[in-house]
Motif scaffolding. Structure first.
Motif, mmCIF file in Angstrom:
data_model
loop_
_atom_site.group_PDB
_atom_site.id
_atom_site.type_symbol
_atom_site.label_atom_id
_atom_site.label_comp_id
_atom_site.label_asym_id
_atom_site.label_seq_id
_atom_site.Cartn_x
_atom_site.Cartn_y
_atom_site.Cartn_z
ATOM 1 N N MET A 146 0.839 -1.182 0.000
ATOM 2 C CA MET A 146 0.000 0.000 0.000
ATOM 3 C C MET A 146 0.884 1.247 0.000
ATOM 4 O O MET A 146 2.009 1.224 0.501
ATOM 5 C CB MET A 146 -0.928 0.006 1.211
ATOM 6 N N GLU A 147 0.341 2.304 -0.561
ATOM 7 C CA GLU A 147 1.068 3.563 -0.619
ATOM 8 C C GLU A 147 1.168 4.173 0.778
ATOM 9 O O GLU A 147 0.190 4.196 1.521
ATOM 10 C CB GLU A 147 0.346 4.527 -1.560
ATOM 11 N N GLY A 148 2.354 4.625 1.129
ATOM 12 C CA GLY A 148 2.539 5.266 2.420
ATOM 13 C C GLY A 148 1.866 6.624 2.470
ATOM 14 O O GLY A 148 1.310 7.106 1.487
ATOM 15 N N GLY A 149 1.933 7.241 3.642
ATOM 16 C CA GLY A 149 1.321 8.551 3.810
ATOM 17 C C GLY A 149 1.293 8.937 5.270
ATOM 18 O O GLY A 149 1.860 8.253 6.126
ATOM 19 N N SER A 150 0.636 10.027 5.570
ATOM 20 C CA SER A 150 0.544 10.508 6.945
ATOM 21 C C SER A 150 -0.887 10.389 7.450
ATOM 22 O O SER A 150 -1.836 10.395 6.663
ATOM 23 C CB SER A 150 1.026 11.956 7.040
ATOM 24 N N PHE A 151 -1.021 10.261 8.752
ATOM 25 C CA PHE A 151 -2.344 10.152 9.358
ATOM 26 C C PHE A 151 -2.269 10.581 10.818
ATOM 27 O O PHE A 151 -1.179 10.718 11.387
ATOM 28 C CB PHE A 151 -2.883 8.722 9.238
ATOM 29 N N GLU A 152 -3.437 10.783 11.413
ATOM 30 C CA GLU A 152 -3.532 11.115 12.827
ATOM 31 C C GLU A 152 -3.685 9.809 13.601
ATOM 32 O O GLU A 152 -4.708 9.133 13.499
ATOM 33 C CB GLU A 152 -4.723 12.038 13.093
ATOM 34 N N MET A 153 -2.674 9.453 14.368
ATOM 35 C CA MET A 153 -2.662 8.180 15.098
ATOM 36 C C MET A 153 -3.158 8.383 16.521
ATOM 37 O O MET A 153 -2.858 9.379 17.167
ATOM 38 C CB MET A 153 -1.237 7.621 15.126
ATOM 39 N N GLY A 192 -7.360 2.270 6.688
ATOM 40 C CA GLY A 192 -7.595 2.333 5.243
ATOM 41 C C GLY A 192 -6.576 3.141 4.490
ATOM 42 O O GLY A 192 -6.796 3.488 3.316
ATOM 43 N N GLY A 193 -5.433 3.452 5.133
ATOM 44 C CA GLY A 193 -4.380 4.189 4.456
ATOM 45 C C GLY A 193 -4.884 5.491 3.869
ATOM 46 O O GLY A 193 -5.690 6.203 4.476
ATOM 47 N N SER A 213 -8.740 6.048 3.471
ATOM 48 C CA SER A 213 -9.528 5.993 4.699
ATOM 49 C C SER A 213 -10.814 6.810 4.614
ATOM 50 O O SER A 213 -10.822 7.941 4.132
ATOM 51 C CB SER A 213 -8.687 6.505 5.872
ATOM 52 N N ARG A 214 -11.899 6.218 5.102
ATOM 53 C CA ARG A 214 -13.179 6.926 5.219
ATOM 54 C C ARG A 214 -13.411 7.390 6.654
ATOM 55 O O ARG A 214 -14.471 7.902 6.986
ATOM 56 C CB ARG A 214 -14.327 6.014 4.770
ATOM 57 N N GLY A 215 -12.433 7.156 7.521
ATOM 58 C CA GLY A 215 -12.532 7.635 8.895
ATOM 59 C C GLY A 215 -13.490 6.860 9.774
ATOM 60 O O GLY A 215 -14.086 7.414 10.702
ATOM 61 N N THR A 216 -13.635 5.555 9.517
ATOM 62 C CA THR A 216 -14.578 4.747 10.280
ATOM 63 C C THR A 216 -14.004 4.327 11.632
ATOM 64 O O THR A 216 -12.800 4.337 11.845
ATOM 65 C CB THR A 216 -14.990 3.496 9.491
ATOM 66 N N ILE A 217 -14.880 3.934 12.526
ATOM 67 C CA ILE A 217 -14.485 3.522 13.883
ATOM 68 C C ILE A 217 -13.716 2.206 13.846
ATOM 69 O O ILE A 217 -12.703 2.035 14.533
ATOM 70 C CB ILE A 217 -15.730 3.365 14.776
ATOM 71 N N ALA A 269 2.351 1.588 14.218
ATOM 72 C CA ALA A 269 1.923 2.668 13.329
ATOM 73 C C ALA A 269 1.463 2.115 11.981
ATOM 74 O O ALA A 269 0.440 2.551 11.432
ATOM 75 C CB ALA A 269 3.051 3.673 13.136
ATOM 76 N N GLU A 270 2.208 1.163 11.423
ATOM 77 C CA GLU A 270 1.798 0.546 10.159
ATOM 78 C C GLU A 270 0.459 -0.149 10.318
ATOM 79 O O GLU A 270 -0.410 -0.059 9.451
ATOM 80 C CB GLU A 270 2.859 -0.454 9.701
ATOM 81 N N TRP A 271 0.306 -0.845 11.439
ATOM 82 C CA TRP A 271 -0.942 -1.574 11.669
ATOM 83 C C TRP A 271 -2.119 -0.613 11.689
ATOM 84 O O TRP A 271 -3.135 -0.840 11.009
ATOM 85 C CB TRP A 271 -0.877 -2.371 12.974
ATOM 86 N N GLU A 272 -2.006 0.476 12.447
ATOM 87 C CA GLU A 272 -3.137 1.407 12.551
ATOM 88 C C GLU A 272 -3.400 2.111 11.224
ATOM 89 O O GLU A 272 -4.554 2.318 10.834
ATOM 90 C CB GLU A 272 -2.902 2.417 13.661
#
Length: 246
Positions: free
Chosen positions: A1-8, A129-130, A133-137, A121-124
């Motif tokens: 999957m393509e990497g990127g940034s997110f709020e963990m 959804g990388g 992501s649709r921001g689901t619970i 971090a990779e797991w989360e």
């Protein structure tokens, strides 16, 4: 999957705070949790003995309580009974973090490609959804029943075959529920700082577990939910999945 940034993380529980910015590089994650059948190939090829086999077995679920039982190993179901081969597509359980690492090392030798456990971090990132992501619970839905197995839909009857529920945005199955999954990191508190490819605490006594299991409440299957245990733990609701470089 393509990497990127997110709020963990999340603001729901102290163990998930503070929410912080994380950047991860591209990687590949297994579509499913490692199954009993896949683990069998490792054992047959190497003669490997798991910690449950060398020690005093594993924890089973009696229907009312946890109980450590000798003679229980990866070939067994959640009650400690030998699995029929028809259940070898269930996630492997009764395996420790150390056993999971040994499997990854064998798979790396066998394929010539580096396989390992995911970082937390990779797991989360993957569960969320990388970049899709649709921001689901939960991993792919706001309803755990649509994407995973927990106490509300297993009737406390044990693990389920992998891939029976819906996938998340990346086509990954059972990221929420079925079994908890070992991550590579030592467990520790989050930092508020932005990070790139974090590897968790430098040292510790416990390894990270993610995803929730079949005997847990839906809350444990949230994409931000965290747990931990000793790397030698063997129990009826913990397994793993592997990652490799993109």
């Amino acid at each position: 999957m393509e990497g990127g940034s997110f709020e963990m993380g999340s603001n729901k529980y102290d163990s998930e705070k503070p929410v912080h910015r994380v950047m991860v590089s591209s990687f590949r994650m297994a579509t499913y949790e490692t199954t009993v059948g896949e683990f069998e190939k490792f054992v047959e090829a190497t003669g490997y003995q798991t910690e449950a086999e060398k020690g005093n077995g594993s924890y089973v679920w009696t229907g009312t309580k946890y109980e450590q039982k000798s003679g229980v190993n990866w070939r067994c179901n959640t009650a400690g009974e030998p699995r029929p081969r028809s259940e070898y597509n269930h996630p492997v359980i009764h395996v420790s973090w150390n056993d999971a690492v040994a499997y990854c090392e064998w798979l790396s030798r066998k394929t010539g490609q580096v396989y390992r456990l995911p970082t937390e971090a990779e797991w989360e990132y993957a569960a969320r959804g990388g970049q899709q992501s649709r921001g689901t619970i939960y991993a792919g839905s706001n309803s755990l029943d649509e994407v995973g197995w927990c106490t509300t839909n297993t009737q406390d009857k044990g693990t389920q075959s992998v891939g029976q529920k819906g996938s998340n945005e990346l086509g990954l199955y059972d990221m929420s529920g079925n079994v908890w999954e070992w991550c590579s990191d030592w467990y520790g508190d989050y930092s508020s700082d932005s990070q790139t490819n974090p590897r968790g605490a430098a040292t510790g006594s416990y390894r990270v577990l993610r995803g929730g299991g079949w005997l847990d409440s839906p809350a444990s299957g949230r994409v931000a939910a965290r747990s931990y245990n000793t790397p030698s733990l063997r129990i009826f609701n913990v397994g793993f999945r592997v990652v490799s470089l993109q």
